[in-house]
Write a protein that holds these residues in place. Structure first.
Motif, PDB file in Angstrom:
ATOM      1  N   GLY A  51       1.097  -1.139   0.233  1.00  0.00           N
ATOM      2  CA  GLY A  51       0.366   0.144  -0.201  1.00  0.00           C
ATOM      3  C   GLY A  51       0.828   1.247  -0.200  1.00  0.00           C
ATOM      4  N   GLU A  52       0.296   2.605  -0.268  1.00  0.00           N
ATOM      5  CA  GLU A  52       0.653   3.573  -0.334  1.00  0.00           C
ATOM      6  C   GLU A  52       1.126   4.434   0.776  1.00  0.00           C
ATOM      7  N   SER A 234       2.028 -14.922   0.300  1.00  0.00           N
ATOM      8  CA  SER A 234      -0.128 -14.044   0.191  1.00  0.00           C
ATOM      9  C   SER A 234       0.505 -12.796  -0.130  1.00  0.00           C
ATOM     10  N   VAL A 235      -0.895 -12.439  -0.249  1.00  0.00           N
ATOM     11  CA  VAL A 235      -0.905 -10.991  -0.429  1.00  0.00           C
ATOM     12  C   VAL A 235      -1.756  -9.768   0.623  1.00  0.00           C
ATOM     13  N   VAL A 236      -1.721  -8.785   1.115  1.00  0.00           N
ATOM     14  CA  VAL A 236      -2.675  -7.743   1.893  1.00  0.00           C
ATOM     15  C   VAL A 236      -2.426  -6.638   0.903  1.00  0.00           C
ATOM     16  N   VAL A 237      -3.703  -6.104   0.419  1.00  0.00           N
ATOM     17  CA  VAL A 237      -3.202  -4.680  -0.263  1.00  0.00           C
ATOM     18  C   VAL A 237      -4.234  -3.920   0.669  1.00  0.00           C
ATOM     19  N   MET A 238      -3.786  -2.808   1.671  1.00  0.00           N
ATOM     20  CA  MET A 238      -4.624  -1.777   1.822  1.00  0.00           C
ATOM     21  C   MET A 238      -4.562   0.198   1.529  1.00  0.00           C
ATOM     22  N   GLU A 239      -5.354   0.251   1.493  1.00  0.00           N
ATOM     23  CA  GLU A 239      -5.718   1.430   0.950  1.00  0.00           C
ATOM     24  C   GLU A 239      -6.215   2.284   2.328  1.00  0.00           C
ATOM     25  N   LYS A 240      -5.516   3.511   3.061  1.00  0.00           N
ATOM     26  CA  LYS A 240      -6.394   4.294   3.398  1.00  0.00           C
ATOM     27  C   LYS A 240      -7.261   3.992   5.028  1.00  0.00           C
ATOM     28  N   GLY A 241      -6.157   2.656   5.581  1.00  0.00           N
ATOM     29  CA  GLY A 241      -6.193   2.311   6.835  1.00  0.00           C
ATOM     30  C   GLY A 241      -7.037   0.967   6.547  1.00  0.00           C
ATOM     31  N   HIS A 242      -8.501   0.788   4.857  1.00  0.00           N
ATOM     32  CA  HIS A 242      -8.389  -0.671   5.432  1.00  0.00           C
ATOM     33  C   HIS A 242      -8.025  -1.655   4.528  1.00  0.00           C
ATOM     34  N   PRO A 256      -5.970  -8.946 -10.390  1.00  0.00           N
ATOM     35  CA  PRO A 256      -6.086  -8.231  -9.350  1.00  0.00           C
ATOM     36  C   PRO A 256      -7.279  -7.607  -9.327  1.00  0.00           C
ATOM     37  N   THR A 257      -8.703  -7.975  -8.292  1.00  0.00           N
ATOM     38  CA  THR A 257      -9.648  -7.843  -8.563  1.00  0.00           C
ATOM     39  C   THR A 257      -9.884  -6.314  -8.073  1.00  0.00           C
ATOM     40  N   HIS A 258      -9.098  -5.503  -6.930  1.00  0.00           N
ATOM     41  CA  HIS A 258      -9.987  -4.676  -7.075  1.00  0.00           C
ATOM     42  C   HIS A 258      -9.368  -2.527  -7.424  1.00  0.00           C
ATOM     43  N   PRO A 259     -10.265  -1.917  -7.465  1.00  0.00           N
ATOM     44  CA  PRO A 259      -8.765  -1.324  -8.391  1.00  0.00           C
ATOM     45  C   PRO A 259      -8.106  -0.086  -8.376  1.00  0.00           C
ATOM     46  N   TYR A 260      -7.992  -0.227  -6.558  1.00  0.00           N
ATOM     47  CA  TYR A 260      -6.694   0.008  -6.181  1.00  0.00           C
ATOM     48  C   TYR A 260      -5.747  -0.434  -6.509  1.00  0.00           C
ATOM     49  N   THR A 261      -6.473  -1.835  -6.306  1.00  0.00           N
ATOM     50  CA  THR A 261      -4.944  -2.788  -6.424  1.00  0.00           C
ATOM     51  C   THR A 261      -4.171  -2.600  -8.287  1.00  0.00           C
ATOM     52  N   GLN A 262      -5.259  -2.318  -9.300  1.00  0.00           N
ATOM     53  CA  GLN A 262      -4.600  -2.688 -10.688  1.00  0.00           C
ATOM     54  C   GLN A 262      -4.155  -0.931 -10.271  1.00  0.00           C
ATOM     55  N   ARG A 263      -4.487   0.237 -10.194  1.00  0.00           N
ATOM     56  CA  ARG A 263      -3.681   1.177  -9.997  1.00  0.00           C
ATOM     57  C   ARG A 263      -2.607   1.592  -9.424  1.00  0.00           C
ATOM     58  N   LEU A 264      -1.872   0.572  -8.634  1.00  0.00           N
ATOM     59  CA  LEU A 264      -0.631   0.687  -8.057  1.00  0.00           C
ATOM     60  C   LEU A 264       0.208  -0.584  -9.608  1.00  0.00           C
ATOM     61  N   GLU A 461      18.621  10.940  -6.875  1.00  0.00           N
ATOM     62  CA  GLU A 461      17.433  10.043  -6.144  1.00  0.00           C
ATOM     63  C   GLU A 461      16.009  10.810  -5.254  1.00  0.00           C
ATOM     64  N   ALA A 462      15.760  11.695  -6.326  1.00  0.00           N
ATOM     65  CA  ALA A 462      14.215  12.539  -6.492  1.00  0.00           C
ATOM     66  C   ALA A 462      13.559  12.322  -5.645  1.00  0.00           C
ATOM     67  N   VAL A 463      12.910  10.239  -6.758  1.00  0.00           N
ATOM     68  CA  VAL A 463      11.741   9.722  -6.610  1.00  0.00           C
ATOM     69  C   VAL A 463      12.565   8.615  -5.983  1.00  0.00           C
ATOM     70  N   SER A 464      12.518   8.480  -4.631  1.00  0.00           N
ATOM     71  CA  SER A 464      13.774   6.339  -5.372  1.00  0.00           C
ATOM     72  C   SER A 464      12.360   6.077  -3.582  1.00  0.00           C
ATOM     73  N   ALA A 465      12.654   7.497  -2.472  1.00  0.00           N
ATOM     74  CA  ALA A 465      11.910   6.873  -1.320  1.00  0.00           C
ATOM     75  C   ALA A 465      10.414   6.851  -1.645  1.00  0.00           C
ATOM     76  N   LEU A 466       9.758   6.956  -2.623  1.00  0.00           N
ATOM     77  CA  LEU A 466       8.113   7.320  -2.895  1.00  0.00           C
ATOM     78  C   LEU A 466       7.407   5.998  -3.323  1.00  0.00           C
ATOM     79  N   ASP A 467       5.815   6.097  -2.455  1.00  0.00           N
ATOM     80  CA  ASP A 467       5.452   5.196  -3.408  1.00  0.00           C
ATOM     81  C   ASP A 467       5.448   5.060  -5.109  1.00  0.00           C
ATOM     82  N   VAL A 468       4.810   3.880  -5.235  1.00  0.00           N
ATOM     83  CA  VAL A 468       5.128   3.879  -7.257  1.00  0.00           C
ATOM     84  C   VAL A 468       4.092   5.075  -7.228  1.00  0.00           C
ATOM     85  N   SER A 469       3.424   4.815  -7.017  1.00  0.00           N
ATOM     86  CA  SER A 469       1.984   5.901  -7.813  1.00  0.00           C
ATOM     87  C   SER A 469       2.008   7.805  -7.059  1.00  0.00           C
TER      88      SER A 469
END
Length: 555
Positions: A51-52, A234-242, A256-264, A461-469
C-alpha cells in the motif's frame, strides 16, 4: 480425492489479526489509522502487505510489537501471536516477546541502529536483554550471525560503528539483530526501499533463504509490486487504513480485482527497451560538458598507519545536451552522488573541467560562481530534510530569488504560479513542510529549484523513497516541465526501471568510473559491460518480463 485418503492439513496460523481498529489523534485527515483490518500469516510463508504511505501498513506492524505511538490507541480488534493476545498486553510481557517470538527489520537502519555502539555490542544487547548466554557465547553467536547475513570480515565488522558501513551492510546488521534469538515471526518494514538494485536483490534473497532454512514466517511491508513478484506467497493490499484485497501473490499479480490494486500495479515502473520519444525541445548542443573529472576522499593518519584513500570519481567525462535528460546509475558507493555534488560545486574537484555553457565552473571561486548558481539547481533525495521546517512554503520558494535581487512582490507572485505548475494548490503558500505528504514535499522541492528558471536540474535520487503511484506522478511532472521549459536534467538514480522511463542517455558508474554510456536501448537490451548486465538482471520482478517496447523516436 480418493476414498480413504486424508485431506491435507490446513496451514498453521502463527499471526492472526481480527477487526483491528486504531484511532488517530483528533484533527487528523481521517478518524482511524486502520479500521476493521483482518488477515492471517501462516507458518513458513511470506506475506507481503502492500500500500501507499498512509495506508496503515507500518502502524499495523508497530502495534504487533507494542511500539504504537502514545497519540494513537487501539480501540477494537485482536492480534494473536502464536495464540498470545497482544492487544492489552502489559509492557513487560511485550518486551519478553520482542526479539524472541517476533522481530522487526526497520526501513532506515541508520536511524534504527545506535550510532554510539559497535555492531557487535548491539547484537550482544539483543541476547543479553533476554538473559541468553554468557559474554563469550554471545560473541560467538554474533560472529555466526554476521557470517550468516553475508557480511565480509566478521571479526572486523563486529567492532565497527554503523556510520562506517554502507546502506546494504547496515541493513544486514539489522537482519542479524532480528535473527539473534531465532524468532518465529519476522516483520520487515520496507527494508529495501532506498537500496540499489543489486543490494536489494541480495537482501531479498537473504531474507527468502533464511526464511526457508529456518521455517520462519515473514510479514514483508512494501509499496513495490516488483518485490511482491520476487518473494511473496500471499498478499494483503491496504488503502487508507482498510484491507481492499487479499489473496495469493500469483492471483494479485495476474488478475487483481480491486481498482486500487490495479492502479498500484499499473504505476510500477517497468524496464523499457526503446529510447525516449523526443518532441523537438532537445538539441545536440551541449549545455554541460564534463572532462576528466577527479575527486578522491582521504581519511585517517599516515603517522598512525590508518590512512585511507577512496577514489570517488575517476576520470569521468560526458556531455548533457540542451533540453535532454542524462541518467547516472550505479550501486551505492559508485560515485553518483559525489558526482552530483561536484557538478553544483557543493565540493571542489581535485582536477578536471566542468564546462557550463562553455565556462569552466571547476576553476571558479565561490564568489565568482555565485552568479551562475541560480542556473544550476538541485532536487534532493529527502525533501523533508532539505526543506526548512521553520519556514512556510512561500518563504522557502521566495527567499533564494529575493536574495538574488528579485523584488519580493514578483517573487511571491511567481511562487504561487510555480505551486500550480507542480500540481499544488496556491493555498500551500502559507503552510509548513510538515503539513504535506512525501510526494507533496518533493513537489515543493521541485518548485523551489524551478523558481530560478534554471538551465540545468540535478535530481539526486529524487523519487527513490516515494510510493510507486507518487513516483509515477513526479516522473510525469518532471517530463512535462522539461518539455514546457526546455530545462536539461541529470537524473541520479539506483533504479534502472525509473532511468529507462525518463532518460535520453545513461551513464553507468562503478567504483568511481564510467563503465558504459549510451541510450536506453543499448544499456538495457544490449549492454556491453558485464557490470551493466548484472544491474539489469538484479531488477526485482523483471526476470519474468520482457522489457516494454517504446514507440519509434520522433524527429
Amino acid at each position: 480425492m480418493t476414498a480413504g485418503t486424508t485431506p491435507p492439513a490446513a496451514p498453521e496460523i502463527v499471526l492472526s489479526v481480527r477487526g483491528l481498529t486504531i484511532e488517530l489523534p483528533t484533527g487528523m485527515e481521517r478518524r482511524h489509522a486502520v479500521e476493521d483490518v483482518s488477515f492471517d500469516l501462516h507458518r513458513g510463508q511470506i506475506l507481503c502487505v502492500v500500500g501507499e504511505s498512509g495506508s496503515g501498513k507500518s502502524v499495523t506492524a508497530s502495534t504487533m510489537l507494542g511500539l504504537l505511538p502514545k497519540a494513537m490507541k487501539t480501540s477494537a480488534g485482536s492480534i494473536k501471536l502464536e495464540e498470545r493476545e497482544i492487544v492489552g498486553m502489559g509492557a513487560e510481557a511485550l518486551r519478553s516477546l520482542r526479539g524472541r517470538v517476533v522481530s522487526m527489520i526497520f526501513q532506515d537502519p541508520l536511524s534504527a541502529l545506535n550510532p554510539l555502539m559497535t555492531v557487535g555490542a548491539q547484537i550482544d544487547e539483543v541476547m543479553a536483554s533476554h538473559g541468553v548466554g554468557t559474554r563469550v557465547s554471545r560473541k560467538e553467536r554474533a560472529m555466526e550471525l554476521l557470517i550468516e547475513v553475508g557480511l565480509p570480515e566478521p571479526e572486523l565488522m563486529y567492532h565497527q560503528y554503523p556510520f562506517r558501513l554502507s546502506g546494504g551492510q547496515r541493513q544486514r546488521v539489522m537482519i542479524a539483530m532480528a535473527l539473534a534469538l531465532e524468532p518465529a515471526i519476522l516483520i520487515a518494514d520496507e527494508p529495501t526501499t532506498a537500496l540499489d538494485v543489486t543490494t536489494q536483490a541480495q537482501i531479498l534473497k537473504l531474507i527468502r533463504d533464511i526464511q526457508r532454512r529456518k521455517g520462519m514466517s515473514v510479514m514483508f511491508i512494501t509499496h513495490d509490486f516488483g518485490v511482491v513478484a520476487e518473494i511473496a506467497d500471499s498478499v494483503v493490499v491496504m488503502e487508507k487504513g482498510h484491507v481492499v484485497e487479499q489473496c495469493s501473490a500469483a492471483q494479485v499479480l495476474k488478475a487483481p480485482t480491486h481498482p486500487y490494486t490495479q492502479r498500484l500495479i499499473a504505476a510500477v515502473p517497468h524496464l523499457r527497451s526503446g529510447n525516449r520519444v523526443q518532441d523537438g525541445t532537445a538539441t545536440t548542443e551541449p549545455v554541460l560538458q564534463v572532462k576528466n573529472l577527479v575527486k578522491t576522499y582521504a581519511s585517517g593518519s599516515v603517522f598512525f598507519g590508518t590512512r585511507r584513500v577512496v577514489p570517488a570519481v575517476q576520470d569521468v567525462s560526458f556531455n548533457v545536451a540542451r533540453g535532454s535528460t542524462l541518467g547516472v546509475v550505479g550501486e551505492s558507493g559508485s560515485g553518483k552522488s559525489s558526482l552530483g555534488r561536484l557538478l553544483i560545486k557543493l565540493m571542489a574537484a581535485d582536477s578536471g573541467q566542468i564546462l557550463f555553457e562553455g565556462q569552466d565552473m571547476a576553476a571558479l571561486s565561490e564568489s565568482e560562481f555565485r552568479a551562475i548558481r541560480p542556473k544550476i539547481q538541485m532536487i534532493f533525495q529527502d525533501p523533508f530534510a532539505s526543506l526548512n521546517p521553520r519556514m512556510t512554503v512561500g518563504t522557502i520558494l521566495t527567499v533564494g530569488p529575493i536574495a538574488h535581487g528579485m523584488p519580493a512582490g514578483q517573487a511571491r507572485e511567481e511562487a504561487r504560479a510555480m505551486l500550480t505548475l507542480v500540481g499544488l494548490d496556491p493555498g500551500a503558500f502559507g503552510r509548513y513542510p510538515h503539513e504535506f505528504s512525501g510526494g507533496q514535499r518533493q513537489r515543493i522541492g521541485i518548485a523551489r529549484a524551478l523558481m530560478f528558471k534554471p538551465k540545468l536540474l540535478v535530481a539526486d535520487e529524487a523519487v527513490s523513497a516515494l510510493d510507486v503511484s507518487i513516483q509515477a506522478q513526479i516522473l510525469e511532472l518532471l517530463d512535462r516541465i522539461q518539455r514546457e521549459t526546455g530545462v536539461s536534467m541529470i537524473f541520479i538514480t539506483h533504479d534502472l526501471r525509473v532511468a529507462s522511463q525518463i532518460c535520453d542517455d545513461i551513464v553507468v558508474m562503478h567504483k568511481g568510473k564510467i563503465v558504459e554510456q549510451g541510450p536506453p536501448s543499448q544499456i538495457f537490451t544490449n549492454a556491453r559491460s558485464a557490470y551493466t548486465r548484472e544491474l539489469v538482471a538484479a531488477i526485482p520482478g523483471e526476470s519474468a518480463r520482457a522489457p516494454e517496447p517504446e514507440p519509434a523516436e520522433v524527429v
